[in-house]
Scaffold this motif. Structure first.
Motif, PDB file in Angstrom:
ATOM      1  N   ASN A  14       0.827  -1.191   0.000  1.00  0.00           N
ATOM      2  CA  ASN A  14       0.000   0.000   0.000  1.00  0.00           C
ATOM      3  C   ASN A  14       0.868   1.249   0.000  1.00  0.00           C
ATOM      4  N   GLY A  15       0.527   2.199  -0.848  1.00  0.00           N
ATOM      5  CA  GLY A  15       1.264   3.453  -0.957  1.00  0.00           C
ATOM      6  C   GLY A  15       0.482   4.408  -1.830  1.00  0.00           C
ATOM      7  N   ASN A  16       1.093   5.498  -2.201  1.00  0.00           N
ATOM      8  CA  ASN A  16       0.452   6.484  -3.079  1.00  0.00           C
ATOM      9  C   ASN A  16       1.287   6.652  -4.351  1.00  0.00           C
ATOM     10  N   PRO A  17       1.095   5.815  -5.357  1.00  0.00           N
ATOM     11  CA  PRO A  17       0.050   4.783  -5.448  1.00  0.00           C
ATOM     12  C   PRO A  17       0.499   3.437  -4.877  1.00  0.00           C
ATOM     13  N   ILE A  18      -0.414   2.476  -4.907  1.00  0.00           N
ATOM     14  CA  ILE A  18      -0.124   1.099  -4.526  1.00  0.00           C
ATOM     15  C   ILE A  18       0.964   0.548  -5.445  1.00  0.00           C
ATOM     16  N   GLN A  19       1.896  -0.210  -4.891  1.00  0.00           N
ATOM     17  CA  GLN A  19       2.931  -0.871  -5.665  1.00  0.00           C
ATOM     18  C   GLN A  19       2.536  -2.322  -5.926  1.00  0.00           C
ATOM     19  N   TYR A  20       2.718  -2.763  -7.167  1.00  0.00           N
ATOM     20  CA  TYR A  20       2.368  -4.122  -7.584  1.00  0.00           C
ATOM     21  C   TYR A  20       3.616  -4.902  -7.995  1.00  0.00           C
ATOM     22  N   PHE A  21       3.641  -6.186  -7.628  1.00  0.00           N
ATOM     23  CA  PHE A  21       4.768  -7.051  -7.956  1.00  0.00           C
ATOM     24  C   PHE A  21       4.256  -8.392  -8.478  1.00  0.00           C
ATOM     25  N   LEU A  22       4.809  -8.810  -9.599  1.00  0.00           N
ATOM     26  CA  LEU A  22       4.540 -10.142 -10.135  1.00  0.00           C
ATOM     27  C   LEU A  22       5.730 -11.004  -9.734  1.00  0.00           C
ATOM     28  N   VAL A  23       5.485 -12.004  -8.893  1.00  0.00           N
ATOM     29  CA  VAL A  23       6.575 -12.780  -8.305  1.00  0.00           C
ATOM     30  C   VAL A  23       6.616 -14.179  -8.902  1.00  0.00           C
ATOM     31  N   PHE A  24       7.790 -14.534  -9.456  1.00  0.00           N
ATOM     32  CA  PHE A  24       8.029 -15.877  -9.971  1.00  0.00           C
ATOM     33  C   PHE A  24       8.962 -16.617  -9.015  1.00  0.00           C
ATOM     34  N   GLU A  25       9.278 -17.849  -9.334  1.00  0.00           N
ATOM     35  CA  GLU A  25      10.079 -18.673  -8.418  1.00  0.00           C
ATOM     36  C   GLU A  25      11.439 -18.046  -8.131  1.00  0.00           C
ATOM     37  N   ASN A  26      12.096 -17.516  -9.161  1.00  0.00           N
ATOM     38  CA  ASN A  26      13.449 -16.992  -8.975  1.00  0.00           C
ATOM     39  C   ASN A  26      13.593 -15.530  -9.367  1.00  0.00           C
ATOM     40  N   ASP A  27      12.491 -14.834  -9.552  1.00  0.00           N
ATOM     41  CA  ASP A  27      12.563 -13.444 -10.005  1.00  0.00           C
ATOM     42  C   ASP A  27      11.249 -12.737  -9.699  1.00  0.00           C
ATOM     43  N   PHE A  28      11.238 -11.421  -9.868  1.00  0.00           N
ATOM     44  CA  PHE A  28      10.001 -10.658  -9.693  1.00  0.00           C
ATOM     45  C   PHE A  28      10.055  -9.426 -10.590  1.00  0.00           C
ATOM     46  N   ILE A  29       8.871  -8.879 -10.867  1.00  0.00           N
ATOM     47  CA  ILE A  29       8.738  -7.677 -11.678  1.00  0.00           C
ATOM     48  C   ILE A  29       7.946  -6.643 -10.880  1.00  0.00           C
ATOM     49  N   ASN A  30       8.471  -5.428 -10.773  1.00  0.00           N
ATOM     50  CA  ASN A  30       7.695  -4.317 -10.231  1.00  0.00           C
ATOM     51  C   ASN A  30       6.845  -3.783 -11.374  1.00  0.00           C
ATOM     52  N   ILE A  31       5.556  -4.095 -11.346  1.00  0.00           N
ATOM     53  CA  ILE A  31       4.672  -3.767 -12.454  1.00  0.00           C
ATOM     54  C   ILE A  31       4.547  -2.252 -12.651  1.00  0.00           C
ATOM     55  N   ASN A  32       4.612  -1.466 -11.575  1.00  0.00           N
ATOM     56  CA  ASN A  32       4.507  -0.014 -11.703  1.00  0.00           C
ATOM     57  C   ASN A  32       5.547   0.557 -12.650  1.00  0.00           C
ATOM     58  N   GLN A  33       6.704  -0.077 -12.693  1.00  0.00           N
ATOM     59  CA  GLN A  33       7.788   0.416 -13.542  1.00  0.00           C
ATOM     60  C   GLN A  33       7.541   0.141 -15.027  1.00  0.00           C
ATOM     61  N   LEU A  34       6.498  -0.633 -15.331  1.00  0.00           N
ATOM     62  CA  LEU A  34       6.214  -0.987 -16.719  1.00  0.00           C
ATOM     63  C   LEU A  34       5.132  -0.109 -17.347  1.00  0.00           C
ATOM     64  N   LEU A  35       4.597   0.847 -16.590  1.00  0.00           N
ATOM     65  CA  LEU A  35       3.563   1.718 -17.143  1.00  0.00           C
ATOM     66  C   LEU A  35       4.097   2.467 -18.359  1.00  0.00           C
ATOM     67  N   ASP A  36       3.269   2.508 -19.407  1.00  0.00           N
ATOM     68  CA  ASP A  36       3.601   3.148 -20.684  1.00  0.00           C
ATOM     69  C   ASP A  36       4.626   2.360 -21.493  1.00  0.00           C
ATOM     70  N   LYS A  37       4.892   1.112 -21.080  1.00  0.00           N
ATOM     71  CA  LYS A  37       5.789   0.253 -21.853  1.00  0.00           C
ATOM     72  C   LYS A  37       4.976  -0.881 -22.499  1.00  0.00           C
ATOM     73  N   GLU A  38       5.511  -1.384 -23.617  1.00  0.00           N
ATOM     74  CA  GLU A  38       4.845  -2.502 -24.288  1.00  0.00           C
ATOM     75  C   GLU A  38       5.252  -3.810 -23.626  1.00  0.00           C
ATOM     76  N   ILE A  39       4.244  -4.643 -23.362  1.00  0.00           N
ATOM     77  CA  ILE A  39       4.464  -5.933 -22.706  1.00  0.00           C
ATOM     78  C   ILE A  39       3.890  -7.034 -23.584  1.00  0.00           C
ATOM     79  N   GLN A  40       4.602  -8.128 -23.673  1.00  0.00           N
ATOM     80  CA  GLN A  40       4.086  -9.298 -24.382  1.00  0.00           C
ATOM     81  C   GLN A  40       3.883 -10.428 -23.389  1.00  0.00           C
TER      82      GLN A  40
END
Length: 264
Positions: A14-40
């Motif tokens: 929780n924050g302003n804004p909320i921070q989101y993380f996609l967590v895999f077994e050996n890695d993670f992605i901070n989804i907020n950092q991907l705003l305005d980027k193309e994702i496949q």
């Protein structure tokens, strides 16, 4: 950059804004950092969250056999009023059920598309509200076990919704309401055995989601029908990724799908 792993619901802070993380077994992605980027997103295979086998996902990230056998998918998960651990009565695994059910639970009001009542473990506040895309919420009852929370929810949903319109939530088609007034109005409907647990001195919690652009219409990405998709990320709300072309992707509804995620 390419990431691979089995999808689980996004973790949040929780924050302003909320921070989101996609967590895999050996890695993670901070989804907020991907705003305005193309994702496949590419669907690769299934992987049951319980047994780990490559079997089609049935519900809640589980293959069919695990869904009907695992204690983590018992009916009391979705219907807390069916909880029986407080009676020392087993559903599928009493030890598991005691750990999950015999702990403080919150009955709350949340506003995501409309005012709704819900139940969550106390340690899941405000995570549960974030997962539902609620922009405001308030606790109304804190009880010592899941059963008491469940019967309270059953009593209250005769007077207030227990559903969220995910389309309205994603389009930000919402209005602010006074949840304190709603809380006080519903007090009279709280079951007698729960009345002493009513909370009457707290304030609303407000939540801010990382969204640059809300869709006017929503079209849901189904990985079984569209195994490969790319788009420009414009926001995250609830457990949904929101893309520029008005496609939305429910991460939680795709738990157990092993995917590749490329960042262009």
């Amino acid at each position: 950059m390419l990431y691979q792993g089995v999808l689980r619901k996004m973790r949040t802070e929780n924050g302003n804004p909320i921070q989101y993380f996609l967590v895999f077994e050996n890695d993670f992605i901070n989804i907020n950092q991907l705003l305005d980027k193309e994702i496949q997103i590419d669907f690769i295979k299934y992987q049951c969250l319980n047994c780990g086998r490559e079997r089609p996902i049935y519900r809640q990230g589980f293959c069919r056999s695990c869904f009907f056998e695992s204690p983590a998918a018992g009916d009391w998960i979705m219907k807390p009023e069916l909880s029986t651990a407080h009676l020392d009565k087993e559903d599928r695994d009493l030890e598991y059920e005691k750990k999950a059910q015999l702990q403080p639970h919150i009955v709350y009001l949340a506003n995501s598309s409309n005012v709704k009542v819900g139940v969550t473990r106390k340690n899941q506040v405000p995570t549960r509200w974030i997962d539902q895309g609620a922009h405001e919420a308030i606790e109304i009852v804190e009880v010592p076990n899941r059963y008491l929370a469940g019967i309270t929810e059953v009593a209250l949903k005769a007077h207030v919704s227990d559903k969220t319109s995910w389309q309205k939530m994603l389009k930000n088609d919402i209005e602010d309401v006074n949840l304190v007034e709603w809380r006080d109005k519903l007090k009279t409907y709280v079951p007698e055995e729960v009345a002493d647990y009513f909370i009457d001195s707290n304030a609303e919690t407000h939540l801010e989601f990382p969204v640059l652009q809300y869709p006017e219409k929503v079209k849901s990405l189904n990985l079984d029908k569209t195994p490969s998709y790319s788009g420009i990320l414009k926001g995250v709300k609830g457990q949904y990724l929101i893309f520029e072309d008005q496609t939305v992707f429910n991460v939680r509804a795709n738990e157990g799908y092993y995917v590749g995620i490329g960042i262009m």
